[in-house]
Design a protein around this motif. Structure first.
Motif, short mmCIF file in Angstrom:
data_model
loop_
_atom_site.label_atom_id
_atom_site.label_comp_id
_atom_site.label_asym_id
_atom_site.label_seq_id
_atom_site.Cartn_x
_atom_site.Cartn_y
_atom_site.Cartn_z
N VAL A 105 0.84 -1.21 0.00
CA VAL A 105 0.00 0.00 0.00
C VAL A 105 0.87 1.26 0.00
O VAL A 105 0.66 2.19 -0.81
CB VAL A 105 -0.95 -0.02 1.21
CG1 VAL A 105 -1.68 1.31 1.33
CG2 VAL A 105 -1.94 -1.16 1.11
N LEU A 106 1.86 1.30 0.87
CA LEU A 106 2.68 2.51 0.96
C LEU A 106 3.50 2.74 -0.32
O LEU A 106 3.57 3.88 -0.83
CB LEU A 106 3.63 2.40 2.16
CG LEU A 106 2.95 2.39 3.55
CD1 LEU A 106 3.99 2.25 4.64
CD2 LEU A 106 2.12 3.65 3.75
N CYS A 107 4.09 1.68 -0.85
CA CYS A 107 4.92 1.85 -2.06
C CYS A 107 4.08 2.18 -3.28
O CYS A 107 4.50 2.98 -4.15
CB CYS A 107 5.73 0.58 -2.31
SG CYS A 107 7.00 0.27 -1.08
N LEU A 108 2.90 1.58 -3.39
CA LEU A 108 2.04 1.86 -4.54
C LEU A 108 1.58 3.32 -4.53
O LEU A 108 1.56 3.99 -5.58
CB LEU A 108 0.83 0.93 -4.54
CG LEU A 108 -0.15 1.09 -5.69
CD1 LEU A 108 0.54 0.81 -7.03
CD2 LEU A 108 -1.37 0.19 -5.51
N ALA A 120 13.19 8.99 0.01
CA ALA A 120 11.92 8.26 0.00
C ALA A 120 12.11 6.83 0.51
O ALA A 120 11.24 6.27 1.21
CB ALA A 120 11.35 8.25 -1.41
N LEU A 121 13.26 6.22 0.16
CA LEU A 121 13.57 4.88 0.67
C LEU A 121 13.59 4.87 2.19
O LEU A 121 12.98 4.00 2.83
CB LEU A 121 14.91 4.42 0.10
CG LEU A 121 15.46 3.10 0.65
CD1 LEU A 121 14.55 1.94 0.26
CD2 LEU A 121 16.88 2.86 0.15
N ALA A 122 14.28 5.83 2.78
CA ALA A 122 14.38 5.88 4.24
C ALA A 122 13.03 6.14 4.89
O ALA A 122 12.66 5.50 5.88
CB ALA A 122 15.39 6.96 4.64
N VAL A 123 12.28 7.10 4.31
CA VAL A 123 10.98 7.46 4.90
C VAL A 123 10.01 6.29 4.83
O VAL A 123 9.31 5.97 5.80
CB VAL A 123 10.41 8.71 4.22
CG1 VAL A 123 8.96 8.94 4.67
CG2 VAL A 123 11.26 9.93 4.53
N LEU A 124 9.95 5.62 3.68
CA LEU A 124 8.98 4.54 3.51
C LEU A 124 9.35 3.30 4.34
O LEU A 124 8.46 2.59 4.81
CB LEU A 124 8.86 4.19 2.04
CG LEU A 124 8.15 5.24 1.17
CD1 LEU A 124 8.11 4.81 -0.28
CD2 LEU A 124 6.75 5.52 1.69
N ALA A 162 7.75 1.59 -12.65
CA ALA A 162 7.97 1.66 -11.20
C ALA A 162 6.69 1.37 -10.42
O ALA A 162 6.72 0.62 -9.43
CB ALA A 162 8.50 3.05 -10.85
N TRP A 163 5.58 1.92 -10.82
CA TRP A 163 4.34 1.75 -10.07
C TRP A 163 3.82 0.32 -10.11
O TRP A 163 2.99 -0.09 -9.28
CB TRP A 163 3.27 2.70 -10.58
CG TRP A 163 2.80 2.38 -11.98
CD1 TRP A 163 3.35 2.82 -13.15
CD2 TRP A 163 1.71 1.54 -12.33
NE1 TRP A 163 2.67 2.31 -14.22
CE2 TRP A 163 1.64 1.51 -13.75
CE3 TRP A 163 0.77 0.80 -11.62
CZ2 TRP A 163 0.68 0.78 -14.44
CZ3 TRP A 163 -0.19 0.08 -12.31
CH2 TRP A 163 -0.23 0.07 -13.71
N GLN A 164 4.29 -0.49 -11.08
CA GLN A 164 3.84 -1.87 -11.18
C GLN A 164 4.59 -2.81 -10.23
O GLN A 164 4.13 -3.92 -9.96
CB GLN A 164 4.03 -2.37 -12.62
CG GLN A 164 3.23 -1.59 -13.65
CD GLN A 164 3.51 -2.08 -15.06
OE1 GLN A 164 4.25 -3.03 -15.26
NE2 GLN A 164 2.90 -1.41 -16.04
#
Length: 301
Positions: A105-108, A120-124, A162-164
């Motif tokens: 959910v978060l990455c999508l 973004a990597l660190a935050v997610l 990326a979104w896939q």
């Protein structure tokens, strides 16, 4: 109170050791269980890889490299789920799926609008761990963080799709988790079967079946075989024996002792053993061709 005298202190488990002091080889049963578990794991990983690499790629494929990554991701999910018991495997499957769903959910949401960035990597990763902890599953924080990191790095490798990546990795995880759970159940069945085969058979029980008539003999007045009382089993009669006559010295009573030096009868026990004198004669013996119960003849002297 010292630890040795504490009632809650448990003795250390002893391990088999070699003469040199190093741990020895496991017992045959433990070795057989380990071989079965490893064989099940190997087969389950092969099935997971084939399903993700070939079956899912026919449904949708981004690239060959992504298909290989999907096979690897399914294998990792299978290894994570498959444990030494079915209950632990089910718990691991729930843990894996909950962490993957949070990361999905978060990455999508992020990749649908923004490209990959290190911040973004660190935050997610932190957000994924925080989300599962707030959901009451702090043990899944590590799995959620790893899944998020992999998805974002793969999205950086293939920015045009990326979104896939969250969707594809979710599908790979579902395949790996399902195969792992089924493999855990199959392994449990195999180990149960092998354990049943290794149990030694119970001692055989002797069952005496009389033929048509139950025969009871008693001694006569002067040491010969006397009358025969028989009950016809087919007619519903019951075998009965009359009381022995005066002077009967057959084997129906207890005999023998430490002072009894008479030679034992061939059908009797040792002289120092109690003997009721009752024996079962199989068909074809001296009872006239029929099986039956009989008293031994009187002893001489």
């Amino acid at each position: 109170m010292t630890p040795a005298s504490s009632p809650v202190t448990q003795p250390a488990r002893e391990h088999s050791t070699r003469p040199s002091g190093r741990p020895g080889w496991p017992q045959p049963r433990e070795a057989r269980t380990a071989v079965v578990e490893c064989a099940v794991l190997a087969v389950a990983c092969l099935i997971s890889y084939w399903l993700a690499r070939n079956l899912l790629s026919r449904v949708y494929s981004v690239s060959r490299d992504d298909d290989l990554l999907g096979g690897m991701w399914a294998v990792l999910a299978t290894i994570f789920v498959l444990r030494d018991s079915y209950g632990k495997s089910v718990a691991a499957a729930v843990s894996r799926m909950s962490a993957t769903c949070v990361s999905f959910v978060l990455c999508l949401i992020y990749l649908a609008f923004l490209p990959f960035h290190a911040w973004a990597l660190a935050v997610l990763v932190g957000a994924s761990a925080l989300a599962v902890m707030l959901l009451g599953r702090p043990g899944d924080a590590v799995t959620a963080g790893i899944t998020t990191a992999v998805i974002l790095v793969v999205a950086a490798v293939s920015p045009q799709h990326a979104w896939q990546q969250p969707i594809l990795r979710l599908a790979d995880t579902i395949v790996g988790v399902a195969v792992g759970a089924l493999a855990a159940w199959a392994g449990m069945q195999v180990k149960s079967f092998l354990s049943a085969q290794s149990v030694p058979p119970a001692p055989a029980k002797v069952k005496v079946e009389l033929s048509e008539r139950a025969v009871v003999r008693r001694s006569g007045d002067v040491g010969g075989w006397g009358e025969q009382v028989a009950g016809d089993a087919q007619g519903g009669g019951e075998a009965a024996a009359t009381a022995p006559p005066p002077g009967y010295r057959g084997g129906s009573g207890l005999r023998g002792g430490s002072g009894d030096r008479r030679p034992p009868h061939p059908h009797r026990g040792a002289p120092d053993q109690a003997d009721l004198g009752v024996r079962v004669f199989p068909p074809g013996s001296h009872t006239g061709g029929r099986g039956g119960l009989g008293l031994l003849p009187p002893e001489p002297g």
